[in-house]
Each structure stands twice: as structure tokens, then as C-alpha cells.
Design an enzyme around this catalytic site. Sequence first.
Site, PDB file in Angstrom:
ATOM      1  N   ASN A  83       0.870  -1.176   0.000  1.00 37.53           N
ATOM      2  CA  ASN A  83       0.000   0.000   0.000  1.00 37.53           C
ATOM      3  C   ASN A  83       0.910   1.230   0.000  1.00 37.53           C
ATOM      4  OD1 ASN A  83      -1.794   2.054   0.520  1.00 37.53           O
ATOM      5  ND2 ASN A  83      -2.326   1.368   2.594  1.00 37.53           N
ATOM      6  N   LYS A 137       0.131   4.278  -0.322  1.00 37.44           N
ATOM      7  CA  LYS A 137      -0.508   5.484   0.241  1.00 37.44           C
ATOM      8  C   LYS A 137      -0.262   6.681  -0.684  1.00 37.44           C
ATOM      9  CE  LYS A 137      -0.165   3.291   4.681  1.00 37.44           C
ATOM     10  NZ  LYS A 137      -0.143   3.386   6.131  1.00 37.44           N
ATOM     11  N   HIS A 141      -9.546   1.246   4.452  1.00 38.66           N
ATOM     12  CA  HIS A 141      -8.297   1.381   5.221  1.00 38.66           C
ATOM     13  C   HIS A 141      -8.559   2.320   6.401  1.00 38.66           C
ATOM     14  CE1 HIS A 141      -4.238   2.578   6.311  1.00 38.66           C
ATOM     15  NE2 HIS A 141      -3.829   1.468   5.745  1.00 38.66           N
ATOM     16  N   GLU A 169      -6.990   4.726   7.528  1.00 38.22           N
ATOM     17  CA  GLU A 169      -6.772   6.151   7.216  1.00 38.22           C
ATOM     18  C   GLU A 169      -7.973   6.730   6.478  1.00 38.22           C
ATOM     19  OE1 GLU A 169      -2.967   5.536   5.343  1.00 38.22           O
ATOM     20  OE2 GLU A 169      -2.128   5.019   7.292  1.00 38.22           O
ATOM     21  N   GLU A 181      -5.457  -4.854  10.395  1.00 39.77           N
ATOM     22  CA  GLU A 181      -4.400  -3.877  10.657  1.00 39.77           C
ATOM     23  C   GLU A 181      -4.694  -3.101  11.938  1.00 39.77           C
ATOM     24  OE1 GLU A 181      -2.317  -2.642   6.748  1.00 39.77           O
ATOM     25  OE2 GLU A 181      -4.130  -1.462   6.932  1.00 39.77           O
ATOM     26  N   GLY A 217       2.467   2.307  10.620  1.00 39.90           N
ATOM     27  CA  GLY A 217       3.424   3.399  10.439  1.00 39.90           C
ATOM     28  C   GLY A 217       4.158   3.783  11.711  1.00 39.90           C
ATOM     29  N   SER A 235       3.352  -2.100  10.211  1.00 40.54           N
ATOM     30  CA  SER A 235       4.807  -2.181  10.407  1.00 40.54           C
ATOM     31  C   SER A 235       5.409  -3.537  10.035  1.00 40.54           C
ATOM     32  CB  SER A 235       5.180  -1.789  11.845  1.00 40.54           C
ATOM     33  OG  SER A 235       4.786  -0.449  12.100  1.00 40.54           O
TER      34      SER A 235
HETATM   35  P1  PGA Z   1       2.838   0.317   7.533  1.00 36.98           P
HETATM   36  O1  PGA Z   1       1.379   0.534   6.891  1.00 36.98           O
HETATM   37  O2  PGA Z   1       3.371  -0.971   6.978  1.00 36.98           O
HETATM   38  O3  PGA Z   1       3.645   1.513   7.077  1.00 36.98           O
HETATM   39  O4  PGA Z   1       2.664   0.259   9.004  1.00 36.98           O
HETATM   40  C1  PGA Z   1       0.510  -0.545   6.692  1.00 36.98           C
HETATM   41  C2  PGA Z   1      -0.806  -0.055   6.126  1.00 36.98           C
HETATM   42  O5  PGA Z   1      -1.312   0.999   6.556  1.00 36.98           O
HETATM   43  O6  PGA Z   1      -1.388  -0.710   5.236  1.00 36.98           O
END
Ligand code: PGA
Length: 248
Positions: free
Chosen positions: A9, A11, A94, A96, A166, A172, A212
Site C-alpha cells: 500500500n 498510500k 483502510h 486512514e 491492521e 506506520g 509495520s
Molecule cells: P505500515 O502501513 O506498513 O507503514 O505500518 C501498513 C498499512 O497501513 O497498510
Amino acid sequence: MRKMIIAGNWKMNKTVDEAINLINELKPLVATDAAEVVFCPPTIALMAAVEAAKGSNISIGAQNMYYEESGAYTGETAPNMLTSIGVKYVIIGHSERREYFGETNDTVNKKVHKAIEHGLIPIMCCGETLEQRKQDITIDFVNQQIKVGLLDVSKEDAKKVVVAYEPIWAIGTGVTASSEQAEEVCAAIRATLTEVYDTDTAEAIRIQYGGSVGAGNAAELFAMPNIDGGLVGGASLKADFGKVVNYK
Ligand code: PGA
């Protein structure tokens, strides 16, 4: 036997040129038959990404789409716009999108239906906040997201869906859920899928872990019985993604 699925992803990162360069750089590093490999660049780079990935094992996914076919929905992308350029997957709900753009379990459900109707494979996201984990309501909260997200989705269609668990506190942050914590929730999701559908359906649905994931922890997480791959943010933007995909 479920095939592993590892998705990046991206983003809101990478211009079109940068996206093409990254795909060309990663192409040889993610070549494998052991897992499905999906790259999800920003909408504007999707067309170039499909082109750049041609002839490789990489499939392209979108990070979002709208649940209407067309019309006065400024700024949105319709499902047939995605399929018409060769996009195969779409991330839906997601955290976000839920946090910053007001998506709810209900809009997730509408998008899942619409994606399936158009032959797109939804990567439907769920996951709890740190507060919810502290309150010990993680499993209830995630199960609710799953149940509403898949409301009125038939058994046959549900088998096509990929679920991405997640935990928001792990996204992140560099803090990964331990493989036991991730497995506990992914197993609970599969139990809920068994309850809603049946064992056969629940056993067919892939459940990813995200938050992560990187070269250092992919092997341990992906070895868990109910984790069928990962949704990877930060580490999908660099050569490390090759190590995540070839985690064994
Ligand atoms: P990350 O993000 O691996 O940077 O923690 C995962 C995601 O939001 O899909």
C-alpha cells in the site's frame, strides 16, 4: 490451501515517473510463484503501473474507489474506471480512509458489493485503536467491522474477498503486533467468518496482517496459521519489499 497474498500500500507516495521506476526496481526482487503480489500505487499512477507491471507477476490494485457507477461525485473514481485499465484489486476501508475521510462499516459494505460486481478483488481492512485494545474490546470491534463489511455478500463472493487485519496502533509506528497478538485476532476473524458463512467459506478467505510489516518480522508473522500474507505500507516503497515477499 490458501495462496499467500502480499500487497504493498503505497498510500500518497510516488509520482507517475517515480512509480514506474519503483516497479522496475522491484520487479526482479518480487518474482515468485509462492505468493500473489499486489502493488497499490496512488490513483494517478495506476495506468502507468499496470503498463510497467506487464509481463511480471505483479498485479495492480487501487487504494480506494466509490460505490456508484458514475455521476456527480467530484473527486471520486468509479469501479469500471479501474477495471478498464487493468486494475485487479482495491483496498477498501483502510483505517486512514475511516479516520480522515469519514468511511464507515456501511460505506465499506457498499464498496465491497460494488467491487465484487465489477470483478475487482476487495482487500477489506479492519483493526482496532490502541484505546480499544486497552479496553479489551478488540475482538468484538473487529468482528463487527467484518460482519457489517460483508453484510449480504454471498458465500461464493465472500471467498474472493481478502481481509486485512491492521491494528491502527501498529500502522506506520514501527510497533508491530506480536505474531501471537496478530494470530489471535486473525483466528477470531476466521471464527466469525465460519459463524456467518461456513467452514468451507471461512477456510477459503485470505486474511492478511498489516502494521509495520518489514523484512525483519514478515517470516514470523506469515508463518502463523491464520495469517495469509500482509498489507505493507512503508516497507513496500523500497527494496525491502523483495525480502517481505520472499520471506521464507
Ligand atoms: P505500515 O502501513 O506498513 O507503514 O505500518 C501498513 C498499512 O497501513 O497498510
